[in-house]
Write a protein that holds these residues in place. Sequence first.
Motif, PDB file in Angstrom:
ATOM      1  N   PRO A  75      22.262   0.434   5.342  1.00  0.00           N
ATOM      2  CA  PRO A  75      21.162  -0.077   4.498  1.00  0.00           C
ATOM      3  C   PRO A  75      20.911  -1.577   4.671  1.00  0.00           C
ATOM      4  CG  PRO A  75      23.177   0.087   3.215  1.00  0.00           C
ATOM      5  CD  PRO A  75      23.530   0.521   4.618  1.00  0.00           C
ATOM      6  N   GLN A  76      21.385  -2.118   5.805  1.00  0.00           N
ATOM      7  CA  GLN A  76      21.227  -3.549   6.057  1.00  0.00           C
ATOM      8  C   GLN A  76      20.939  -3.731   7.538  1.00  0.00           C
ATOM      9  OE1 GLN A  76      24.370  -6.297   4.541  1.00  0.00           O
ATOM     10  NE2 GLN A  76      24.746  -6.683   6.694  1.00  0.00           N
ATOM     11  N   PHE A  77      19.995  -4.634   7.844  1.00  0.00           N
ATOM     12  CA  PHE A  77      19.751  -5.002   9.239  1.00  0.00           C
ATOM     13  C   PHE A  77      20.213  -6.441   9.420  1.00  0.00           C
ATOM     14  CE2 PHE A  77      16.782  -6.605  12.618  1.00  0.00           C
ATOM     15  CZ  PHE A  77      17.405  -5.940  13.667  1.00  0.00           C
ATOM     16  N   GLY A  78      21.023  -6.675  10.474  1.00  0.00           N
ATOM     17  CA  GLY A  78      21.545  -8.024  10.694  1.00  0.00           C
ATOM     18  C   GLY A  78      22.734  -8.303   9.798  1.00  0.00           C
ATOM     19  N   SER A 162      17.275  -2.585   3.683  1.00  0.00           N
ATOM     20  CA  SER A 162      16.487  -2.859   4.883  1.00  0.00           C
ATOM     21  C   SER A 162      16.918  -1.847   5.939  1.00  0.00           C
ATOM     22  CB  SER A 162      16.675  -4.298   5.363  1.00  0.00           C
ATOM     23  OG  SER A 162      18.032  -4.579   5.597  1.00  0.00           O
ATOM     24  N   ILE A 163      16.072  -1.675   6.970  1.00  0.00           N
ATOM     25  CA  ILE A 163      16.326  -0.621   7.960  1.00  0.00           C
ATOM     26  C   ILE A 163      15.682  -1.018   9.280  1.00  0.00           C
ATOM     27  CG2 ILE A 163      14.252   0.688   7.220  1.00  0.00           C
ATOM     28  CD1 ILE A 163      15.841   3.272   7.873  1.00  0.00           C
ATOM     29  N   ALA A 164      16.292  -0.592  10.381  1.00  0.00           N
ATOM     30  CA  ALA A 164      15.685  -0.776  11.701  1.00  0.00           C
ATOM     31  C   ALA A 164      16.151   0.342  12.619  1.00  0.00           C
ATOM     32  CB  ALA A 164      16.062  -2.127  12.300  1.00  0.00           C
ATOM     33  N   TYR A 165      15.223   0.797  13.461  1.00  0.00           N
ATOM     34  CA  TYR A 165      15.577   1.673  14.588  1.00  0.00           C
ATOM     35  C   TYR A 165      15.794   0.730  15.772  1.00  0.00           C
ATOM     36  CZ  TYR A 165      13.289   5.463  11.914  1.00  0.00           C
ATOM     37  OH  TYR A 165      12.913   6.381  10.963  1.00  0.00           O
ATOM     38  N   HIS A 166      17.060   0.443  16.064  1.00  0.00           N
ATOM     39  CA  HIS A 166      17.403  -0.645  16.994  1.00  0.00           C
ATOM     40  C   HIS A 166      17.303  -0.118  18.438  1.00  0.00           C
ATOM     41  CE1 HIS A 166      18.879  -4.486  18.036  1.00  0.00           C
ATOM     42  NE2 HIS A 166      20.177  -4.220  18.092  1.00  0.00           N
ATOM     43  N   ALA A 272      10.954  -1.717  11.987  1.00  0.00           N
ATOM     44  CA  ALA A 272      11.929  -2.158  10.981  1.00  0.00           C
ATOM     45  C   ALA A 272      11.251  -2.554   9.668  1.00  0.00           C
ATOM     46  CB  ALA A 272      12.710  -3.357  11.525  1.00  0.00           C
ATOM     47  N   ALA A 273      12.042  -2.608   8.616  1.00  0.00           N
ATOM     48  CA  ALA A 273      11.644  -3.215   7.340  1.00  0.00           C
ATOM     49  C   ALA A 273      12.718  -4.253   7.049  1.00  0.00           C
ATOM     50  CB  ALA A 273      11.569  -2.174   6.231  1.00  0.00           C
ATOM     51  N   ILE A 274      12.372  -5.538   7.274  1.00  0.00           N
ATOM     52  CA  ILE A 274      13.365  -6.609   7.250  1.00  0.00           C
ATOM     53  C   ILE A 274      13.051  -7.633   6.161  1.00  0.00           C
ATOM     54  CG2 ILE A 274      14.412  -8.489   8.581  1.00  0.00           C
ATOM     55  CD1 ILE A 274      13.545  -6.883  11.123  1.00  0.00           C
ATOM     56  N   THR A 279      12.495  -0.940  -2.064  1.00  0.00           N
ATOM     57  CA  THR A 279      13.161  -0.610  -3.328  1.00  0.00           C
ATOM     58  C   THR A 279      12.767   0.796  -3.763  1.00  0.00           C
ATOM     59  OG1 THR A 279      13.204  -2.927  -4.001  1.00  0.00           O
ATOM     60  CG2 THR A 279      13.476  -1.291  -5.741  1.00  0.00           C
ATOM     61  N   LEU A 280      13.763   1.610  -4.082  1.00  0.00           N
ATOM     62  CA  LEU A 280      13.530   2.973  -4.557  1.00  0.00           C
ATOM     63  C   LEU A 280      14.016   3.107  -5.992  1.00  0.00           C
ATOM     64  CD1 LEU A 280      14.669   5.208  -1.550  1.00  0.00           C
ATOM     65  CD2 LEU A 280      12.343   4.633  -2.234  1.00  0.00           C
ATOM     66  N   LYS A 281      13.143   3.628  -6.861  1.00  0.00           N
ATOM     67  CA  LYS A 281      13.550   3.964  -8.224  1.00  0.00           C
ATOM     68  C   LYS A 281      14.326   5.280  -8.180  1.00  0.00           C
ATOM     69  CE  LYS A 281       9.298   2.081 -10.308  1.00  0.00           C
ATOM     70  NZ  LYS A 281       8.162   2.435  -9.427  1.00  0.00           N
ATOM     71  N   PRO A 282      15.053   5.610  -9.254  1.00  0.00           N
ATOM     72  CA  PRO A 282      15.786   6.887  -9.280  1.00  0.00           C
ATOM     73  C   PRO A 282      14.851   8.059  -8.968  1.00  0.00           C
ATOM     74  CG  PRO A 282      16.448   5.530 -11.136  1.00  0.00           C
ATOM     75  CD  PRO A 282      15.315   4.801 -10.462  1.00  0.00           C
ATOM     76  N   GLY A 283      15.277   8.924  -8.038  1.00  0.00           N
ATOM     77  CA  GLY A 283      14.488  10.101  -7.675  1.00  0.00           C
ATOM     78  C   GLY A 283      13.393   9.831  -6.661  1.00  0.00           C
TER      79      GLY A 283
END
Length: 298
Positions: A75-78, A162-166, A272-274, A279-283
């Motif tokens: 859940p982290q890029f870098g 954050s996320i990336a397809y490296h 990527a989303a850097i 942010t995700l709320k419950p569900g």
Amino acid sequence: MSHSGAAVVEVSKDKNGIDQVLLQNPRGASARVSLHGGQVLSWRSERGEELLFISSKSVFKPPKAVRGGIPICFPQFGNGSLEQNGFARNRIWVIDNEPPPLNPNDSNGKAYIDLLLKPSEDDLKIWPHSFEFRLRVSLAAEGHLTLISRIRNINCKPFSFSIAYHTYFSISDISEVRIEGLETLDYLDNLCEKERFTEQGDALTFESEVDRAYLSSSGAIAVFDHERKRTFVVRKEGLPDVAVWNPWDKKSKSIVDLGDEEYKQMLCVDGAAIEKPITLKPGEEWTGRVELSVLASS
């Protein structure tokens, strides 16, 4: 196990006993995905050309991620509070035999596999958020490779990631390659303490180390390889940013699982989303996708 038409999906074990999935389309293009990290390790054209770079010094031994292919950084890029690029790429995923349905266009005529990652008790100690990460890797009849991620918060409180397809593309020579589709975008330069600049050129070419996050890119990104007369095209949804990385000679020498000269044959261009974590709320569930295609070019 096989899906529609003459598309092939085969599961076998690697030398460490970890499942790998071979996807093959009727024209002979293929992709190989390891359940270690949910990582694509190979993507071949119908002519059998390998399109992804894998370092000759890669360590194929969990829990270390393989240097090359398409590691998933979540859940982290870098760098940050977790290990570099997060833990998803070091975990063993499972095949998801009954995933929630996707759009029929994401299945029809494609060879695909659905994978699932849930956090272990140890993961929850270092990142205390319950999630389900569903990944579909699919290979279309035309040879396009698509990765669709669905991440659901099954916690009782919100979380951000954050996320990336490296993605490590295999190229002829880094000094012969150019990227188009980044012009006029702002970017954060990781070699200048993430200072913000604006891309001035029509195309990005490489003469030294590059480590940047281009922000709010909506169009397709094209990587032109003049010597091999081919162009990679990266299209994405839900992933606003594009990370571009090549370590060049000096940095390469400090990377244990990369040959000193191998920087010349690789280029990372990541959907990527850097800059702004998701942010995700419950569900709540987030979906992001990247589609990679390759074209002959003059």
